[in-house]
Write a protein that holds these residues in place. Structure first.
Motif, short mmCIF file in Angstrom:
data_model
loop_
_atom_site.label_atom_id
_atom_site.label_comp_id
_atom_site.label_asym_id
_atom_site.label_seq_id
_atom_site.Cartn_x
_atom_site.Cartn_y
_atom_site.Cartn_z
N ASP A 40 0.86 -1.18 0.00
CA ASP A 40 0.00 0.00 0.00
C ASP A 40 0.90 1.24 0.00
O ASP A 40 1.24 1.77 1.06
CB ASP A 40 -0.92 -0.01 1.22
N ALA A 43 -0.42 4.53 1.66
CA ALA A 43 -0.40 4.54 3.13
C ALA A 43 1.02 4.34 3.69
O ALA A 43 1.23 4.45 4.89
CB ALA A 43 -1.32 3.46 3.67
N GLN A 66 4.78 -0.17 8.80
CA GLN A 66 5.05 1.12 8.19
C GLN A 66 6.42 1.00 7.52
O GLN A 66 7.23 0.17 7.93
CB GLN A 66 5.12 2.22 9.25
#
Length: 102
Positions: A40, A43, A66
Motif C-alpha cells: 500500500d 499509506a 510502516q
C-alpha cells in the motif's frame, strides 16, 4: 559526600546508556526472510509474512509494517520473496532495508 555519590551514580548510568547505544549501532538489526502479502504505497505500508524477528522478540506471522521510505515499495508485488530489517519506533513497527531475496 552524598552529592559526590549521586554524581558518580548518574555518570555511571550515562556511561552504561552510551555503551548500550554504541553496541546497538555496531550490531545492525538482523535481516529477516519474508513474503510480500500486500503493498500500500499511498499509506506507506507493506504486509509481510515474515520469519522470526529476534530484536523484536517476535515469532513468525503475517503483519503490516510502516516503511521509512514509501518509494522503497515501488516494484514490489504480492508473492515476492524479500529480506528486510524491522524495528519498533515510537510504538509503530517499521520495515526498512527491504530487498529482493535471491
Amino acid at each position: 559526600m552524598k552529592s559526590l555519590f549521586r554524581t558518580l551514580a548518574a555518570s555511571a548510568g550515562l556511561v552504561a546508556a552510551l555503551a548500550s547505544n554504541l553496541a546497538t549501532a555496531a550490531d545492525p538489526l538482523p535481516l529477516v526472510d519474508a513474503e510480500v502479502r500486500k503493498v500500500d504505497v499511498s499509506a506507506g505500508k507493506i504486509t509481510l509474512k515474515h520469519g522470526d524477528i529476534p530484536n523484536l522478540d517476535m515469532p513468525p506471522m503475517t503483519m503490516a509494517f510502516q516503511v521509512k521510505d514509501p518509494s522503497s515499495l515501488s516494484g514490489l508485488k504480492v508473492g515476492d520473496p524479500v529480506r528486510f530489517r524491522a524495528d519498533k519506533v515510537n510504538g509503530a513497527y517499521l520495515a526498512f532495508d527491504i530487498e529482493p531475496r535471491r
